[in-house]
Design a protein around this motif. Structure first.
Motif, PDB file in Angstrom:
ATOM      1  N   GLN A  41       0.938  -1.251  -0.008  1.00 50.02           N
ATOM      2  CA  GLN A  41      -0.153  -0.018  -0.024  1.00 50.02           C
ATOM      3  C   GLN A  41       1.022   1.173  -0.021  1.00 50.02           C
ATOM      4  O   GLN A  41       0.534   2.441  -0.789  1.00 50.02           O
ATOM      5  N   LYS A  42       1.925   1.198   0.600  1.00 48.65           N
ATOM      6  CA  LYS A  42       2.771   2.470   0.809  1.00 48.65           C
ATOM      7  C   LYS A  42       3.491   2.447  -0.614  1.00 48.65           C
ATOM      8  O   LYS A  42       3.743   3.741  -0.931  1.00 48.65           O
ATOM      9  N   GLN A  43       4.050   1.540  -1.190  1.00 51.83           N
ATOM     10  CA  GLN A  43       4.387   1.725  -2.522  1.00 51.83           C
ATOM     11  C   GLN A  43       3.498   2.247  -3.255  1.00 51.83           C
ATOM     12  O   GLN A  43       3.735   3.241  -4.483  1.00 51.83           O
ATOM     13  N   ALA A  44       2.182   1.755  -3.365  1.00 52.45           N
ATOM     14  CA  ALA A  44       1.182   2.436  -4.397  1.00 52.45           C
ATOM     15  C   ALA A  44       0.792   3.647  -4.183  1.00 52.45           C
ATOM     16  O   ALA A  44       0.638   4.379  -5.162  1.00 52.45           O
ATOM     17  N   TRP A  45       0.647   4.148  -2.863  1.00 49.25           N
ATOM     18  CA  TRP A  45       0.441   5.438  -2.608  1.00 49.25           C
ATOM     19  C   TRP A  45       1.542   6.700  -3.022  1.00 49.25           C
ATOM     20  O   TRP A  45       1.491   7.628  -3.712  1.00 49.25           O
ATOM     21  N   GLU A  46       2.769   6.065  -2.955  1.00 50.17           N
ATOM     22  CA  GLU A  46       4.033   6.590  -3.515  1.00 50.17           C
ATOM     23  C   GLU A  46       4.114   6.969  -4.959  1.00 50.17           C
ATOM     24  O   GLU A  46       4.605   8.079  -5.317  1.00 50.17           O
ATOM     25  N   GLU A  47       3.522   5.811  -5.673  1.00 51.00           N
ATOM     26  CA  GLU A  47       3.348   6.068  -7.032  1.00 51.00           C
ATOM     27  C   GLU A  47       2.650   7.301  -7.431  1.00 51.00           C
ATOM     28  O   GLU A  47       2.987   8.072  -8.304  1.00 51.00           O
ATOM     29  N   ILE A  48       1.348   7.430  -6.863  1.00 53.97           N
ATOM     30  CA  ILE A  48       0.724   8.512  -6.787  1.00 53.97           C
ATOM     31  C   ILE A  48       1.371   9.903  -6.278  1.00 53.97           C
ATOM     32  O   ILE A  48       1.072  11.007  -7.025  1.00 53.97           O
ATOM     33  N   GLU A  49       1.964   9.878  -5.320  1.00 57.44           N
ATOM     34  CA  GLU A  49       2.568  11.191  -4.942  1.00 57.44           C
ATOM     35  C   GLU A  49       3.749  11.547  -5.706  1.00 57.44           C
ATOM     36  O   GLU A  49       3.761  12.617  -6.006  1.00 57.44           O
TER      37      GLU A  49
ATOM     38  N   LEU B 272       3.555  11.311  -9.135  1.00 52.84           N
ATOM     39  CA  LEU B 272       2.861  11.902 -10.072  1.00 52.84           C
ATOM     40  C   LEU B 272       2.456  13.437  -9.603  1.00 52.84           C
ATOM     41  O   LEU B 272       2.418  14.395 -10.464  1.00 52.84           O
ATOM     42  N   ILE B 273       1.675  13.582  -8.442  1.00 54.51           N
ATOM     43  CA  ILE B 273       1.600  14.876  -8.064  1.00 54.51           C
ATOM     44  C   ILE B 273       2.622  15.791  -7.827  1.00 54.51           C
ATOM     45  O   ILE B 273       2.879  16.798  -8.354  1.00 54.51           O
ATOM     46  N   ALA B 274       3.910  15.294  -7.326  1.00 53.56           N
ATOM     47  CA  ALA B 274       5.018  16.267  -7.062  1.00 53.56           C
ATOM     48  C   ALA B 274       5.752  16.405  -8.549  1.00 53.56           C
ATOM     49  O   ALA B 274       5.940  17.645  -8.665  1.00 53.56           O
ATOM     50  N   GLU B 275       5.386  15.510  -9.579  1.00 58.45           N
ATOM     51  CA  GLU B 275       5.830  15.905 -10.862  1.00 58.45           C
ATOM     52  C   GLU B 275       4.978  17.195 -11.424  1.00 58.45           C
ATOM     53  O   GLU B 275       5.430  18.070 -11.925  1.00 58.45           O
TER      54      GLU B 275
ATOM     55  N   GLN C 266      -8.719  10.014 -15.626  1.00 56.35           N
ATOM     56  CA  GLN C 266      -7.760   9.204 -15.089  1.00 56.35           C
ATOM     57  C   GLN C 266      -6.749   9.899 -14.352  1.00 56.35           C
ATOM     58  O   GLN C 266      -6.236   9.789 -12.993  1.00 56.35           O
ATOM     59  N   TYR C 267      -5.855  10.591 -15.149  1.00 59.06           N
ATOM     60  CA  TYR C 267      -4.751  11.251 -14.585  1.00 59.06           C
ATOM     61  C   TYR C 267      -5.215  12.369 -13.667  1.00 59.06           C
ATOM     62  O   TYR C 267      -4.541  12.626 -12.554  1.00 59.06           O
ATOM     63  N   ILE C 268      -6.337  13.006 -13.861  1.00 57.38           N
ATOM     64  CA  ILE C 268      -6.963  14.027 -13.093  1.00 57.38           C
ATOM     65  C   ILE C 268      -7.390  13.380 -11.524  1.00 57.38           C
ATOM     66  O   ILE C 268      -6.938  14.047 -10.405  1.00 57.38           O
ATOM     67  N   ASP C 269      -7.794  12.311 -11.638  1.00 57.90           N
ATOM     68  CA  ASP C 269      -8.229  11.827 -10.351  1.00 57.90           C
ATOM     69  C   ASP C 269      -7.115  11.223  -9.723  1.00 57.90           C
ATOM     70  O   ASP C 269      -7.144  11.128  -8.225  1.00 57.90           O
ATOM     71  N   LEU C 270      -5.909  11.110 -10.444  1.00 56.05           N
ATOM     72  CA  LEU C 270      -4.967  10.620  -9.528  1.00 56.05           C
ATOM     73  C   LEU C 270      -4.115  11.953  -8.828  1.00 56.05           C
ATOM     74  O   LEU C 270      -3.861  11.731  -7.641  1.00 56.05           O
ATOM     75  N   ILE C 271      -4.082  13.038  -9.417  1.00 57.99           N
ATOM     76  CA  ILE C 271      -3.443  14.112  -8.995  1.00 57.99           C
ATOM     77  C   ILE C 271      -4.379  15.045  -7.950  1.00 57.99           C
ATOM     78  O   ILE C 271      -3.601  15.753  -7.067  1.00 57.99           O
ATOM     79  N   VAL C 272      -5.574  15.042  -8.258  1.00 61.33           N
ATOM     80  CA  VAL C 272      -6.266  15.749  -7.597  1.00 61.33           C
ATOM     81  C   VAL C 272      -6.508  15.327  -6.105  1.00 61.33           C
ATOM     82  O   VAL C 272      -7.568  14.302  -5.640  1.00 61.33           O
TER      83      VAL C 272
END
Length: 206
Positions: A72-80, A82-85, A109-115
């Motif tokens: 779970q930590k790794q999965a959330w870090e993937e989203i983090e 994208l947001i940081a980028e 999908q991209y918006i749902d990930l970064i918002v």
């Protein structure tokens, strides 16, 4: 040094009217901004993680300080990541075709990930506030028909109305729109040429 993130939301590439106009803008922007960086993100080629039940639960567990697994930590870090980028840029250009009166599913999908709360927007006693500060965006909207304000079909436009709202929600309120619409109409070439000229002119001071 300004950094421009160019988000391509059409899979049609050289046949895309929105990409043609956004390409012209990004090229003119590079000429006008010596040392500026342009990064292209083609979301139909990106390996975007699904925002599925596993990742949603990972989000809530981690953000609420609950027990979570290494997966779970790794999965959330993937989203983090994208947001940081996304937040590392101060300029954006979006090439967006209209699909079924709205935006392509990959852009959604991209918006749902970064918002995400605490990353691109926050909440306080007065309501929501954006956390992407000092950024500007150019949005290029293409569509087969005419959906601009004042047109009888404008109520079907969930393309520009949605993206404008979600960008503002994140704090990106300085947004310029170019609309090479009518791509299935006789006016398509004239509309495209006008949009190309607008894009190159806007790039000079963007």
């Amino acid at each position: 040094m300004s950094r421009l993130l160019y988000i391509k939301a059409s899979p049609r590439e050289e046949r895309s009217h929105s990409i043609a106009v956004a390409d012209a803008f990004s090229e003119a922007w590079k000429e006008a901004n010596a040392g500026g960086e342009v990064v292209i993100k083609n979301i139909f080629e990106e390996d975007l993680p699904p925002f599925d039940g596993f990742r949603v639960q990972a989000k809530y567990n981690i953000m609420h300080g609950k027990e979570h697994s290494a997966e779970q930590k790794q999965a959330w870090e993937e989203i983090e990541k994208l947001i940081a980028e996304f937040k590392s840029f101060d300029r954006f250009v979006f090439a967006v075709p209209m699909w079924n009166f709205s935006i392509p599913y990959r852009l959604k999908q991209y918006i749902d990930l970064i918002v995400q709360p605490g990353y691109t927007f926050g909440m306080n006693e007065t309501g929501y506030f954006g956390m992407v500060e000092g950024a500007k965006a150019l949005t290029v909207y293409a569509s087969g028909g005419e959906y601009q304000e004042g047109n009888p079909l404008e109520t079907f436009n969930f393309q520009s109305t949605y993206l404008r709202s979600v960008l503002g929600f994140m704090g990106i309120t300085d947004v310029i729109e170019i609309e090479p619409r009518g791509t299935l109409m006789d006016s398509r070439e004239a509309n495209r040429e006008q949009a190309l000229g607008e894009a190159r002119e806007i790039a000079k001071t963007f």
